[in-house]
Design a protein around this motif. Structure first.
Motif, PDB file in Angstrom:
ATOM      1  N   PRO A 175       0.853  -1.195   0.010  1.00 22.85           N
ATOM      2  CA  PRO A 175      -0.172  -0.001  -0.028  1.00 22.85           C
ATOM      3  C   PRO A 175       0.764   1.299  -0.002  1.00 22.85           C
ATOM      4  CG  PRO A 175      -1.061  -1.397   1.648  1.00 22.85           C
ATOM      5  CD  PRO A 175       0.399  -2.248   1.092  1.00 22.85           C
ATOM      6  N   HIS A 176       1.952   1.485   0.636  1.00 19.05           N
ATOM      7  CA  HIS A 176       2.735   2.519   0.704  1.00 19.05           C
ATOM      8  C   HIS A 176       3.455   2.912  -0.543  1.00 19.05           C
ATOM      9  CE1 HIS A 176       5.857  -0.623   1.358  1.00 19.05           C
ATOM     10  NE2 HIS A 176       6.728   0.382   0.908  1.00 19.05           N
ATOM     11  N   PRO A 191       5.527  13.651 -16.702  1.00 21.28           N
ATOM     12  CA  PRO A 191       5.050  13.123 -15.454  1.00 21.28           C
ATOM     13  C   PRO A 191       3.857  11.722 -15.900  1.00 21.28           C
ATOM     14  CG  PRO A 191       4.852  15.280 -15.174  1.00 21.28           C
ATOM     15  CD  PRO A 191       5.115  15.119 -16.745  1.00 21.28           C
ATOM     16  N   ASP A 192       3.980  10.601 -15.143  1.00 21.99           N
ATOM     17  CA  ASP A 192       3.201   9.698 -15.375  1.00 21.99           C
ATOM     18  C   ASP A 192       2.344   9.354 -14.222  1.00 21.99           C
ATOM     19  OD1 ASP A 192       1.837   7.237 -15.886  1.00 21.99           O
ATOM     20  OD2 ASP A 192       3.787   5.950 -15.943  1.00 21.99           O
ATOM     21  N   PRO A 193       1.134   9.900 -14.168  1.00 21.24           N
ATOM     22  CA  PRO A 193       0.249   9.698 -12.890  1.00 21.24           C
ATOM     23  C   PRO A 193      -0.254   8.437 -12.501  1.00 21.24           C
ATOM     24  CG  PRO A 193      -1.169  10.652 -14.834  1.00 21.24           C
ATOM     25  CD  PRO A 193       0.451  10.398 -15.276  1.00 21.24           C
ATOM     26  N   TYR A 194       0.381   7.452 -13.547  1.00 20.48           N
ATOM     27  CA  TYR A 194      -0.046   5.964 -13.271  1.00 20.48           C
ATOM     28  C   TYR A 194       1.004   5.068 -12.806  1.00 20.48           C
ATOM     29  CZ  TYR A 194      -3.932   7.938 -15.779  1.00 20.48           C
ATOM     30  OH  TYR A 194      -4.968   8.972 -16.202  1.00 20.48           O
ATOM     31  N   ALA A 195       2.102   5.883 -12.705  1.00 19.57           N
ATOM     32  CA  ALA A 195       3.269   4.767 -12.054  1.00 19.57           C
ATOM     33  C   ALA A 195       3.332   4.853 -10.423  1.00 19.57           C
ATOM     34  CB  ALA A 195       4.627   5.643 -12.431  1.00 19.57           C
ATOM     35  N   PRO A 196       3.850   4.129  -9.844  1.00 19.97           N
ATOM     36  CA  PRO A 196       4.069   4.216  -8.419  1.00 19.97           C
ATOM     37  C   PRO A 196       4.999   5.375  -7.927  1.00 19.97           C
ATOM     38  CG  PRO A 196       4.688   1.856  -9.369  1.00 19.97           C
ATOM     39  CD  PRO A 196       4.574   3.093 -10.590  1.00 19.97           C
ATOM     40  N   ALA A 197       4.602   5.651  -6.697  1.00 21.08           N
ATOM     41  CA  ALA A 197       5.392   6.673  -6.173  1.00 21.08           C
ATOM     42  C   ALA A 197       6.856   6.692  -6.441  1.00 21.08           C
ATOM     43  CB  ALA A 197       4.825   7.059  -4.616  1.00 21.08           C
ATOM     44  N   ALA A 198       7.541   7.818  -6.803  1.00 27.52           N
ATOM     45  CA  ALA A 198       8.728   7.765  -7.115  1.00 27.52           C
ATOM     46  C   ALA A 198       9.563   7.408  -5.746  1.00 27.52           C
ATOM     47  CB  ALA A 198       9.289   9.308  -7.723  1.00 27.52           C
ATOM     48  N   ALA A 199       8.891   7.964  -4.520  1.00 28.34           N
ATOM     49  CA  ALA A 199       9.580   7.651  -3.235  1.00 28.34           C
ATOM     50  C   ALA A 199       9.756   6.220  -2.788  1.00 28.34           C
ATOM     51  CB  ALA A 199       9.008   8.256  -2.127  1.00 28.34           C
ATOM     52  N   HIS A 200       9.059   5.413  -3.620  1.00 26.54           N
ATOM     53  CA  HIS A 200       8.982   3.990  -3.412  1.00 26.54           C
ATOM     54  C   HIS A 200       9.407   3.280  -4.667  1.00 26.54           C
ATOM     55  CE1 HIS A 200       6.841   4.964   0.312  1.00 26.54           C
ATOM     56  NE2 HIS A 200       6.039   5.718  -0.265  1.00 26.54           N
ATOM     57  N   THR A 201      10.469   3.693  -5.531  1.00 29.18           N
ATOM     58  CA  THR A 201      10.836   3.151  -6.800  1.00 29.18           C
ATOM     59  C   THR A 201      11.456   1.885  -6.420  1.00 29.18           C
ATOM     60  OG1 THR A 201      13.015   4.215  -6.520  1.00 29.18           O
ATOM     61  CG2 THR A 201      11.233   5.207  -7.862  1.00 29.18           C
ATOM     62  N   LEU A 218      -5.968  -6.991  -3.188  1.00 31.03           N
ATOM     63  CA  LEU A 218      -5.970  -6.604  -4.670  1.00 31.03           C
ATOM     64  C   LEU A 218      -5.792  -8.207  -5.228  1.00 31.03           C
ATOM     65  CD1 LEU A 218      -4.156  -3.375  -5.218  1.00 31.03           C
ATOM     66  CD2 LEU A 218      -6.734  -3.854  -5.360  1.00 31.03           C
ATOM     67  N   PRO A 219      -6.575  -8.351  -6.517  1.00 24.88           N
ATOM     68  CA  PRO A 219      -5.920  -9.779  -7.227  1.00 24.88           C
ATOM     69  C   PRO A 219      -4.577  -9.649  -7.621  1.00 24.88           C
ATOM     70  CG  PRO A 219      -8.230  -8.751  -8.043  1.00 24.88           C
ATOM     71  CD  PRO A 219      -7.450  -7.644  -6.981  1.00 24.88           C
ATOM     72  N   ALA A 220      -4.059 -10.780  -7.607  1.00 22.36           N
ATOM     73  CA  ALA A 220      -2.566 -10.858  -7.941  1.00 22.36           C
ATOM     74  C   ALA A 220      -2.561 -10.586  -9.529  1.00 22.36           C
ATOM     75  CB  ALA A 220      -2.188 -12.373  -7.809  1.00 22.36           C
ATOM     76  N   LEU A 234      -6.413   1.877  -9.896  1.00 17.58           N
ATOM     77  CA  LEU A 234      -5.818   0.652  -9.774  1.00 17.58           C
ATOM     78  C   LEU A 234      -4.431   0.767 -10.409  1.00 17.58           C
ATOM     79  CD1 LEU A 234      -8.917  -1.470 -10.396  1.00 17.58           C
ATOM     80  CD2 LEU A 234      -7.730  -1.092  -8.303  1.00 17.58           C
ATOM     81  N   LEU A 235      -4.287   1.372 -11.495  1.00 13.68           N
ATOM     82  CA  LEU A 235      -2.974   1.199 -12.224  1.00 13.68           C
ATOM     83  C   LEU A 235      -1.755   1.568 -11.387  1.00 13.68           C
ATOM     84  CD1 LEU A 235      -3.467   2.408 -15.973  1.00 13.68           C
ATOM     85  CD2 LEU A 235      -3.986   0.227 -14.952  1.00 13.68           C
ATOM     86  N   PRO A 236      -1.790   2.579 -10.575  1.00 16.75           N
ATOM     87  CA  PRO A 236      -0.563   2.682  -9.443  1.00 16.75           C
ATOM     88  C   PRO A 236      -0.433   1.743  -8.500  1.00 16.75           C
ATOM     89  CG  PRO A 236      -1.947   4.809  -9.786  1.00 16.75           C
ATOM     90  CD  PRO A 236      -2.674   3.631 -10.528  1.00 16.75           C
ATOM     91  N   ARG A 237      -1.487   1.003  -8.288  1.00 15.29           N
ATOM     92  CA  ARG A 237      -1.390  -0.138  -7.318  1.00 15.29           C
ATOM     93  C   ARG A 237      -0.646  -1.553  -7.695  1.00 15.29           C
ATOM     94  NH1 ARG A 237      -6.698  -0.064  -4.143  1.00 15.29           N
ATOM     95  NH2 ARG A 237      -5.790  -1.127  -2.655  1.00 15.29           N
ATOM     96  N   TYR A 238      -0.319  -1.572  -9.286  1.00 19.89           N
ATOM     97  CA  TYR A 238       0.407  -2.707  -9.642  1.00 19.89           C
ATOM     98  C   TYR A 238       1.752  -2.396 -10.353  1.00 19.89           C
ATOM     99  CZ  TYR A 238      -4.006  -5.351  -9.324  1.00 19.89           C
ATOM    100  OH  TYR A 238      -4.922  -6.248  -8.800  1.00 19.89           O
TER     101      TYR A 238
END
Length: 366
Positions: A175-176, A191-201, A218-220, A234-238
């Protein structure tokens, strides 16, 4: 190898998930020339099962509406083949059913891994994969996907294709690491709004997606319908995302026009129990006809996306019990009868999970 692609749809179709038509005659000529001059040597032998009599019991289904006969290849991995009879042709339709509790999905691209395109069997050997299918169509540069494609923070294509209505997502992040701060992806400039946070690359890049310890809320793996699911959330969460045309909507409606060109097809779908299906039709048929056939023989099939057509459409299975390949055709069988594998720049593979299984997730938030 240069990219030659069969024409997809008529330009008159108003549907967002219907590709615009190309110059049919020129493209067909290009395919024929490619088949004659660029087919690799020794490419005329179809894949054969290497397993024992339990696999050779594989049943085929030539009657519309008859349930498929599934053979267990390994725990969480099943195979069915159907002898399809379409309006103008007939041939084999293969379906590989994957339980994400037992197998993880992997995305491999030459833009991230480097090196030249590889055949499906080469990709499988390089990365210890149990099965391989096309990830998507790609642009004339021979590498960039036609739709959004990201593996962790490594973006092959960071732009959402407005014509494409389906997303394959897999390996949910902790989640973080799932909230984007709008930073550009690795290798990108916008900028890609659907990418994971840069702080957690690091988490986004190194999450072990062959383990069972990812986000259990979430489903695997999932196939999202852009017009039914909250895809922007959902996209940034995968960890992995691949965008393509929809073939079948989340509510089981075939989406492509009834008229269209015929070619071999590779697709990825999801069933009502949360299993992922790799689908391949060597028979040259229209996307609409294949969609209706799949809905008829596989009542549990839901959202399904088109990943490739023509000679490059491929499915490869490589397990201790069974090794087999299904490849596409280009042009008429008079000019092109080869069944050899084409090198691909981007593939989706599966690998046996190494950690404890978690419960399957079969429902989606809408």
């Amino acid at each position: 190898m240069p990219r030659f692609q069969l024409p997809r749809r008529r330009a008159s179709s108003p549907h967002k998930d219907s590709p615009p038509a190309g110059k049919h005659l020129l493209l067909r000529l290009a395919v024929l020339l490619c088949a004659v001059f660029f087919v690799p040597a020794g490419a005329c032998a179809s894949g054969n099962a290497t397993a024992g009599s339990n696999i050779s019991r594989m049943a085929t289904n030539g009657t519309t509406g008859t349930p498929l006969h599934w053979i267990s290849v390994a725990q969480g991995l099943e195979l069915a083949e159907s002898s399809a009879v379409f309006r103008d042709t007939s041939g084999t339709v293969a379906l590989l059913r994957i339980d994400p509790r037992h197998y993880s999905l992997q995305l491999y691209t030459i833009s991230e891994q480097g090196g030249p395109p590889q055949t499906p069997s080469e990709w499988a050997a390089l990365y210890n994969l149990d099965a391989v299918i096309n990830a998507s169509m790609f642009l004339p540069d021979g590498s960039t996907s036609t739709g959004y494609m990201r593996n962790g923070t490594a973006a092959n294509n960071s732009r959402i294709n407005q014509r494409f209505g389906s997303f394959l997502v897999f390996s949910p992040l902790p989640p973080h690491a799932a909230a984007s701060d709008g930073q550009p992806p690795a290798g990108g400039t916008q900028p890609d709004p659907y990418a994971p946070a840069a702080a957690h690359t690091t988490a986004a890049r190194n999450t072990p997606n062959d383990a069972g310890s990812d986000n259990q809320q979430l489903p695997a793996a999932d196939v999202l319908d852009r017009y039914a699911d909250d895809w922007q959330t959902l996209l940034p969460r995968y960890r992995g995302v691949v965008q393509n045309f929809r073939m079948i909507s989340a509510d089981r409606k075939p989406l492509w026009p009834e008229e269209g060109d015929s070619f071999s097809i590779a697709a990825i779908g999801k069933d009502t129990q949360g299993r992922i299906l790799f689908i391949h039709s060597r028979a040259q048929t229209t996307v609409r006809e294949l969609s209706e056939y799949l809905l008829d023989i596989c009542p549990s099939l839901g959202a399904t996306m088109y990943v490739e057509g023509g000679a490059q459409a491929a499915l490869h299975l490589s397990t201790p019990a069974l090794t087999r390949s299904w490849v596409g055709r280009a042009g008429s069988s008079f000019w092109y009868s080869a069944t050899g594998q084409w090198p691909l720049p981007n593939i989706i593979g599966i690998r046996k999970r190494s950690a404890q299984l978690r419960p399957a997730a079969t429902s989606r938030s809408r």
